[in-house]
Structure formats: C-alpha cells, structure tokens
Design an enzyme around this catalytic site. Structure first.
Site, mmCIF file in Angstrom:
data_model
loop_
_atom_site.group_PDB
_atom_site.id
_atom_site.type_symbol
_atom_site.label_atom_id
_atom_site.label_comp_id
_atom_site.label_asym_id
_atom_site.label_seq_id
_atom_site.Cartn_x
_atom_site.Cartn_y
_atom_site.Cartn_z
ATOM 1 N N CYS A 54 0.952 3.836 -11.892
ATOM 2 C CA CYS A 54 1.806 3.812 -13.065
ATOM 3 C C CYS A 54 3.264 3.737 -12.642
ATOM 4 C CB CYS A 54 1.575 5.062 -13.914
ATOM 5 S SG CYS A 54 -0.155 5.340 -14.364
ATOM 6 N N ASN A 102 2.379 9.131 -11.035
ATOM 7 C CA ASN A 102 2.056 7.783 -10.565
ATOM 8 C C ASN A 102 1.178 7.914 -9.341
ATOM 9 O OD1 ASN A 102 2.076 5.090 -9.634
ATOM 10 N ND2 ASN A 102 4.025 5.372 -8.575
ATOM 11 N N GLU A 120 -3.005 8.240 -7.511
ATOM 12 C CA GLU A 120 -4.386 8.691 -7.653
ATOM 13 C C GLU A 120 -4.597 9.929 -6.787
ATOM 14 O OE1 GLU A 120 -6.326 7.265 -9.762
ATOM 15 O OE2 GLU A 120 -5.365 5.305 -10.062
ATOM 16 N N GLY A 169 -6.460 -2.546 4.275
ATOM 17 C CA GLY A 169 -6.543 -1.988 5.626
ATOM 18 C C GLY A 169 -5.210 -1.476 6.134
ATOM 19 N N LEU A 221 -0.947 2.251 -16.056
ATOM 20 C CA LEU A 221 -1.965 1.294 -15.645
ATOM 21 C C LEU A 221 -3.274 2.072 -15.645
ATOM 22 C CD1 LEU A 221 -2.652 -1.566 -14.529
ATOM 23 C CD2 LEU A 221 -2.355 -0.608 -12.237
ATOM 24 N N SER A 222 -4.140 1.794 -16.588
ATOM 25 C CA SER A 222 -5.331 2.624 -16.807
ATOM 26 C C SER A 222 -6.394 2.339 -15.755
ATOM 27 C CB SER A 222 -5.895 2.367 -18.201
ATOM 28 O OG SER A 222 -4.930 2.646 -19.191
#
Length: 640
Positions: free
Chosen positions: A2, A80, A82, A366, A55-56
């Site tokens: 986000c 913002n 994860e 990566g 941003l879902s």
C-alpha cells in the site's frame, strides 16, 4: 502492499476538514501504490491525520480497510507491506483472549501492539513493512521500517513545525507544507553510488527512516533508534549442517510468502536465485505461474528461464517490450523515483513489473541472494587481496606481465587472473578489504569529483584514504546494509508499485536471512566459486543448463542507448548547454573534461542527474501513468 501518508500538527490548529483535504492530497500523489481503496482518519483535537491507499492482497473485504483502529480504541494504524508470520502471531494472541473482526495482518498488528507494546511487537513481526501507529493514550506517533528496507518511509518537518511522513517523497511534497531544499551531501553520495544513502533523500529537509529503525514523535521531538541488528557470525558451523538448515529455512520462508487472497506468481530470470525460489514455490504451490522478460538484446536470459520452467512444470509466461522509447522512460523515471537514481536496470525492471501486473498482483523474486550468498563478482578481487596482502612493486609488475602474456596467448582462466590482478592492485592502494570494496563501488574518484567542482565532503568517508579495519564478513554485511536497501530494494519497490504490483523476496525472510548473515563468508564465496551454500543446497534440483552459471545481472545496453537520437538530445540539452541546471552545482568546463574521458556508466550517472535537475527545476512534473502528460513533457522541458 500500500501507500501511507500523514502528519501531526499543533493540536486544534486546523479544522478536521482542512486536515482531511491535506492528507488526501498526500495519498492521491501515491495512488499507484494502492489503487483499490483509500481512507483518511483525522483527530483535529489531537492534531493527527493519517491517510492510506490500499492494494488489496489479504482480507479483500471492507474489514481490511485502513486506517484501522484497534479493538480497544487506543491505536490507529496505516501500514504498508505484509507480515508473513501473522497467522502464528494471531494464534498466540488468541490464547490471551483476543477476538477478530476480519483476517487481515493489520488487525493482528494492532492486537500485538496492545498485548506486547510497540517495540516488542515490532520485533516479533517477520515481514516487509513500513507503518505509522498513533497511540492516543500517549499522544505519540510511532513509525517503523522493516529490517532490510524493503518498504520505504520518508519523514520531514513542515514550515509550521508539522511532522510529515509518506511512503514516497512525492507524498510529502504534495502536502504543500514543505519547500524542498537540495542536499549537496546527498548529491555527492549519488555520484559515488548512483543513489543516496538509506537515511537520506536528495532533499536536506526530507529524511528516510533507515532499515531496522523506528521513530517516535512526541511533544515536537523526533527520536530515531535501531530496533534490530544483524546476528554475529558463527565461525563454528560446518557446511553440512549449514546446508540442511538452509534448505529447511528457505522452504519455510517461501511457504509463508505464498499466503495471499489473490494469485501469486514468481519472477524467473534463469539465474540461480530466481530459479531456486521458483523451484521451491512450485513444489509448495503446485500450479505456479512464472514470468521471464526479454528486453530484446544480448542480455536476454529467456532460454535459461524456459529450461527451469519446463523442469518444474510452471505455467510460464515470457514477457517482452519491443521498441522501447528509452528517452521517454528516462524522463518518466524522475517521477517514479522522485530523486536521481541511475541503476541502469531500473527501466528494464519497470517494464517487467508493468507487464507482470497485467497477469497477477503478487510476485516472488530472488532479490537479496547476491548479498546474502556472495554472488557478486566484485568479491573475488577482495578475496585475492585478503589472501596475498600488500605485494611489492616487482611482484606486482611481474604478475601483470604474466597475465598479459596469458591473455595474448588466449589461455583459459583469463577472467579469474584478471580478478587476481585487481586484488593485488587493491592491496597496494587500500588498507583493508572493506575500504577497497567501498572504493571499487565508487563511480567517480576524488580527482573527477574535484574537476566537477563538487567535493563538499564525502557522505561516508573517502574510500581512497579510508584506514578502517574490515573483514570479508564485514564487506558482505556492508552490502546488506547499504547497497541492497539503497539501490536494489529501492529499485524494485518503486518499479513495482508504479504498477500496483507487490514483490516479495523470500530470501529476506527474517529467520532465513538472519541465518545466512550468521554464516562465515567461507561458506558463501571463494576465489574460485560463488554462492557456495546455495549451490550445495539446491544444485541437484537445477536443470543442467543453469547449474554452472555465474551471475549475469539485469542490466541495460548502455552503448545502444547512447546511440538513440533522443538520448543524445537529452545530453545536448542537459549536459552540453552551459545554462543547464546541473551547472548551478558543477563546473561546466570541469564536467566537460570529465565527460571527455568518462566510461559509459559515468556518462549515464551524470546524464541521469542532469535530467533530474532539469525536471526538478521546473519541468512539468508528471503523475505516474499519465501518458499524455508524459508525451508532452519531454519537448516542453527541453524548451525551457
């Protein structure tokens, strides 16, 4: 993934609707980071405004909307990134009586703050993140950034004493509360490394929160502190034990990063790092979609990527961008990055993200492997320097003569001999491998900087006179703490978020990366091998076509780019014209002398800076995705 923004001002000094409008301007400037939803939360009495663009990815329902307030009402967050271990944290918190409205990681974070406190909760998060948390009971704003710098966070003090923050510089500028001032030390650092430092922006009055740090703002004071440090090196571990733990931890990391409520893909260049991630992910996810990119030049790795995709039976998509207008994208990059950024792979990465975003919302990468496993070729001469020490003049001359003979005779092993010669040269010039490393990463030496008329003091010391001690383990750690966040992670964040695409780097999972950082360099790189630990752990799963590959990189054909008439016109307008904005800082005649002997990379570094300064000084600052504005901006700026 986000975009976040907000500010703190004198309590009661603004109306709520005024504050809402100001923070909305900030989030609108970073809309590409979160095109799915928007939210604003304001407490005018307390003087705090928080904004969010979403941003879902997890919990696509309205229950994942931000800004989000904790169940107890004490905390409000904009976040913002994860949190990959949020399910484990959620289970722990349930034993303490916490209940849930939805299933987002944001809600788990709020419960964690209430349960463990802000600092301890942050230390428990395994993920990529930047967040701002308002503590209503303490009247304190707490901000933090992930350990390796995957997610950005900038902050500044406004004209009226406001504290401002945003995911990108453009968010802060959009507030209208600050007049940016260029930072000459940041420009100096840019000339050395093609990017600014992790705690800098190109502006003196806008700062970047460094990776692994948190910030508290309370009663008008800003306090920044480190909340995480890399582990010490464990010299006692042997290769067999390391390989077993390496495999297990990487599998766990990939498993965590596959969690999403939308499809997840994987970038697959055909190199060792992306191939390993794709192979592990395909084993765990089954029907995995992989993406390779053909830039249409000698740098293409598509055939290697295809071999890996066939071996692990992924749904492979080969992306391409033909007839790319390099000059147009050079201009666009100034708006994407908000500051000069000259890594030549930024345009290819931007194009790759654009094409991939048409297929998925989340992609594994990566990134981080070269720094964690010793994958860069620049480590080899340092190893030779460490092995042979400072050699005398006669031995140095003899080594060069022998090397020249073998090269003329077209004997095998020439590249490794060249690296040895470089190492011998470093031993005569530098006092430590760390000083040599910093020197070899610098694009301009002191003489060139002096000729440019720009030597206001090097931001992290002068590598040519650096007498600090430093081992090879410290060299690899330096790249993790400086080069990776300042260049690599900045590049992939801006390139992907310009298209609303979330990139995840399993190698930077905190448990896996911490283990890799604890490994001694001898398990990673030698004068003959690179990525030793990775090869030992996964080479049997790689197709034969890639098993013995060295790093190729995702660069750009600079020689071809400089033949482009539009790029030549940029050079003429931004570097050859004595009235160009760059010459408000640099010596015109000195710069022309430097350019006369510059290699392609130095030439590109100066061109990017010159174009950015022209953009900064009055160009039509385009918004991301505004094609019409972009098309008209290039000729307009040249006419100024």
């Amino acid at each position: 993934m986000c975009g976040i923004a907000g500010f703190f001002t004198l309590p009661g000094s603004r109306r709520a609707d005024q504050m809402s409008e100001e923070v909305r301007r900030m989030t609108d400037a970073i809309v590409s980071r979160g095109p799915d939803d928007a939210g604003v939360w304001v407490d005018a009495e307390a003087g705090i405004a928080l904004g969010h663009r979403r941003l879902s990815i997890l919990d696509l329902s309205p229950l994942g909307h931000q800004p989000m307030t904790s169940a107890c009402g004490r905390f409000v967050i904009v976040f913002n990134g994860e949190i990959y271990n949020y399910q484990e944290l959620r289970a722990d918190l349930e034993t303490s009586g916490h209940a849930w409205r939805g299933h987002s990681d944001t809600e788990v974070m709020l419960a964690a703050f209430a349960q463990w406190g802000m600092l301890e909760a942050t230390r428990r998060f395994n993920g990529m993140f930047a967040f701002a948390l308002w503590d209503d009971s303490k009247r304190e704003l707490f901000c933090a950034r992930d350990r390796f710098g995957e997610k950005p966070l900038y902050y500044a003090t406004g004209r009226g004493g406001e504290f401002l923050f945003a995911s990108e510089i453009k968010g802060i500028l959009a507030s209208g509360l600050i007049e940016p001032t260029l930072d000459q030390k940041a420009i100096s650092r840019y000339l050395l490394r093609q990017c600014v430092q992790t705690d800098q922006s190109i502006y003196a009055n806008i700062r970047s929160l460094p990776p692994g740090h948190c910030l508290r703002f309370r009663e008008g004071r800003i306090q920044v502190e480190r909340y995480w440090s890399p582990p010490e090196v464990d010299e006692g571990i042997d290769l067999k034990e390391a390989v077993e733990r390496f495999r297990a931890l990487l599998k766990d990391a990939v498993q965590r990063q596959l969690i999403a409520d939308v499809p997840v893909g994987s970038f697959l260049s055909g190199g060792l790092d992306s191939s390993t991630i794709s192979i592990v992910a395909s084993e765990l996810a089954g029907d995995l979609r992989t993406f390779s990119f053909d830039f249409g030049n000698d740098y293409s790795e598509v055939s290697y990527a295809r071999a890996v995709a066939e071996a692990c039976r992924t749904r492979h998509v080969e992306l391409a961008a033909r007839d790319v207008d390099v000059a147009e994208h050079l201009w666009r990059m100034q708006s994407v990055y908000d500051e000069p950024f000259a890594d030549t792979s930024n345009i290819p990465t931007y194009l790759l993200a654009r094409e991939a975003s048409r297929h998925v919302k989340v992609v594994l990468t990566g990134d981080g492997g070269d720094e964690l496993f010793g994958g860069y070729s620049w480590y080899k001469p340092l190893l030779w320097m460490e092995r042979e020490g400072k050699v005398g003049l006669l031995r140095w001359v003899a080594a060069r003569a022998v090397n020249r003979f073998y090269r003329l005779a077209d004997q095998s092993g020439a590249p490794n001999r060249e690296l040895r010669i470089m190492g011998l040269a470093y031993g005569r010039q530098y006092r430590s491998v760390l000083a040599a490393h910093r020197g070899q990463l610098s694009f301009f030496d002191r003489e060139s900087l002096a000729q440019l008329g720009f030597l206001p003091g090097l931001p992290d010391g002068d590598p040519e006179v650096d007498d600090s001690a430093g081992t090879m383990d410290e060299v690899l750690r330096f790249d993790v703490e400086d080069y990776m966040p300042a260049d690599i992670l900045t590049k992939i964040d801006r390139a992907s978020m310009a298209h609303g695409l979330e990139l995840r780097a399993p190698f930077l999972d905190v448990e896996f990366a911490s283990f890799c950082l604890s490994l001694p360099y001898r398990l990673k790189v030698s004068t003959q091998e690179d990525k030793i630990i990775l090869r030992q752990a996964f080479s049997e799963q790689w197709p034969a076509a890639i098993r013995h590959r060295s790093k190729q990189g995702f660069g750009a054909p600079l020689a071809k780019w400089f033949q482009d008439p539009a790029i030549r016109e940029f050079e003429h307008d931004c570097l050859e014209d004595p009235s160009a904005p760059i010459y408000e800082f640099f010596s015109y005649h000195g710069t022309r002398r430097v350019l006369g002997r510059a290699d392609l990379m130095q030439r590109w570094t100066l061109l990017v800076l010159a174009v950015w300064l022209r953009w900064f000084k009055g160009g039509e600052r385009i918004s991301e995705g505004n094609e019409a504005s972009l098309a008209s901006a290039i000729p307009a700026i040249k006419a100024t």
